[in-house]
Design an enzyme around this catalytic site. Sequence first.
Site, PDB file in Angstrom:
ATOM      1  N   ARG A 237      37.386  39.664  41.294  1.00 31.53           N
ATOM      2  CA  ARG A 237      36.028  40.153  41.112  1.00 31.53           C
ATOM      3  C   ARG A 237      36.071  41.411  40.254  1.00 31.53           C
ATOM      4  O   ARG A 237      36.974  42.229  40.364  1.00 31.53           O
ATOM      5  CB  ARG A 237      35.358  40.449  42.467  1.00 31.53           C
ATOM      6  CG  ARG A 237      34.963  39.200  43.255  1.00 31.53           C
ATOM      7  CD  ARG A 237      33.819  38.460  42.557  1.00 31.53           C
ATOM      8  NE  ARG A 237      33.366  37.281  43.311  1.00 31.53           N
ATOM      9  CZ  ARG A 237      33.782  36.059  43.086  1.00 31.53           C
ATOM     10  NH1 ARG A 237      34.691  35.844  42.147  1.00 31.53           N
ATOM     11  NH2 ARG A 237      33.306  35.055  43.784  1.00 31.53           N
ATOM     12  N   ASP A 261      39.561  38.293  33.630  1.00 22.72           N
ATOM     13  CA  ASP A 261      38.675  37.135  33.646  1.00 22.72           C
ATOM     14  C   ASP A 261      37.325  37.495  34.251  1.00 22.72           C
ATOM     15  O   ASP A 261      36.408  36.686  34.264  1.00 22.72           O
ATOM     16  CB  ASP A 261      39.310  35.987  34.440  1.00 22.72           C
ATOM     17  CG  ASP A 261      38.504  34.700  34.337  1.00 22.72           C
ATOM     18  OD1 ASP A 261      38.212  34.281  33.204  1.00 22.72           O
ATOM     19  OD2 ASP A 261      38.149  34.129  35.388  1.00 22.72           O
ATOM     20  N   GLU A 266      29.390  41.946  34.364  1.00 19.56           N
ATOM     21  CA  GLU A 266      29.459  40.718  33.571  1.00 19.56           C
ATOM     22  C   GLU A 266      28.177  39.915  33.562  1.00 19.56           C
ATOM     23  O   GLU A 266      27.983  39.043  32.706  1.00 19.56           O
ATOM     24  CB  GLU A 266      30.590  39.820  34.086  1.00 19.56           C
ATOM     25  CG  GLU A 266      30.339  39.227  35.453  1.00 19.56           C
ATOM     26  CD  GLU A 266      31.507  38.382  35.950  1.00 19.56           C
ATOM     27  OE1 GLU A 266      31.251  37.236  36.365  1.00 19.56           O
ATOM     28  OE2 GLU A 266      32.654  38.855  35.930  1.00 19.56           O
ATOM     29  N   HIS A 298      35.069  34.673  32.923  1.00 16.21           N
ATOM     30  CA  HIS A 298      35.089  34.162  34.300  1.00 16.21           C
ATOM     31  C   HIS A 298      35.332  32.652  34.307  1.00 16.21           C
ATOM     32  O   HIS A 298      34.614  31.885  34.947  1.00 16.21           O
ATOM     33  CB  HIS A 298      33.778  34.494  35.012  1.00 16.21           C
ATOM     34  CG  HIS A 298      33.934  34.653  36.498  1.00 16.21           C
ATOM     35  ND1 HIS A 298      33.255  35.593  37.232  1.00 16.21           N
ATOM     36  CD2 HIS A 298      34.721  33.998  37.393  1.00 16.21           C
ATOM     37  CE1 HIS A 298      33.586  35.497  38.506  1.00 16.21           C
ATOM     38  NE2 HIS A 298      34.472  34.528  38.625  1.00 16.21           N
TER      39      HIS A 298
END
Length: 333
Positions: A237, A261, A266, A298
Site C-alpha cells: 500500500r 507499484d 495514487e 498498481h
Amino acid sequence: MGIKIAFFGSQPYDESSFKETNQAFGFDLRFYRGNLSINNILLTQGCDAVCIFVNDIANAEIIEKLAENGVKVLALRCAGFNNVDLEAAEKFGIKVVRVPAYSPYAVAEHTVALMLALNRRIPRATWRTRDGNFSLNGLLGFDMHGKTAGIIGTGKIAKILIQILKGFGMNILAYDLFPDKEFAESQNIKYVTLDELYSGADIISLHCPLTDDTKYIINDYSISKMKDGVMIINTGRGQLINTHALIAGLKSNKVGWAGLDVYEEEGNYFYQDKSDKVIDDDVLARLLSFNNVIVTSHQAFFTKEALGNIAHTTLQNVKSFFVDNELTNEVSA
C-alpha cells in the site's frame, strides 16, 4: 436471480472477467468507470450490493448513504480494506466482504520483476539500444546471490517471494508482528527486529497491511538505519512509505533504487490514461524523474489467473450472503 450489483472504478478488463464469470451466477451487473463518491452514490439506488476496488473510498458518509439506498453488502474485489470505515458499516448494517487471496504468485513475481529491472537497469538499457546506444556505462548491477533481502510482513505473498529469492541464493531477514516460526524453520530464514532488518538488508520489500501502526513504516528514521544504496520495493500500500522521506533518501543516495507499484496519492492517476495531460502532482512527478526509480500503476495483481479468481470470489461472496444465507470472507471492525 434478480440481485443487482453496482461496480465502481470499473475498467474494461473488470467488465470482461466479471461478465464471463457471472454466466454461472446470473446477477444483474452494472459497471461504472468513476470511483465511488458522494457525487455518484445515486447510482447505487435499487442495488443489493456495491463492488469497489482499492481507490474507491467508503467513508462514514458514503456508508450511511449506501444503507439509505438499500445496499446490504459492500464487496471489495481486493484483499485490502483500509479504504472502508468498518465501524460505520457495522453501525448501518452493511456487511463488508473481500477477496483475501486472488493470486499471491502474481504479486510476488511482480515484486521480483521490479528488483531485477532496477538492479540490471532494464528500462534504461532498453531505451538506449532502441536509440542505437549500446554502451554499458551506467548499467552496472550486482549479483543477487549472497545478498540479503529484508521482508516486512510474511503473509501468503511474502512467503512465495521468500521461496523465489531463496532460489537466487539470497539470505532472508523477516519481520512480522505474528511470526510464523514453523515457516521460518522450514525455509531457514530469520525473524528479526525492524532495526536489525533495516541495517542488515540490501533489498527491503514491503508486504504488510496498512494499519495505524504500519502507516509510514518507511520514514526518515527507518531510512537512516538502512545500508547505503539500499533497494526499497513496495507492492503493498502506498502509505507504507513516506514519499517525501523516500525522495530525500534518493537525493542523498542513501536509497539506491526504489520500485513502487503503489503510491500514497495514487487515486487521481492510477488506472487512468493521463498521457495527454501534465502531471500536476509534484511529488509523483519528482519520483518519475529519477532514473533509479520504477513506478508501475498498481499492477502487481494483474494476471489472467488473478482476474478470474477475483471475479469468482467476489460473486461467490455475494451469493453466499443473499442465496446461501452464509457470509464468506467477511471483514469486521
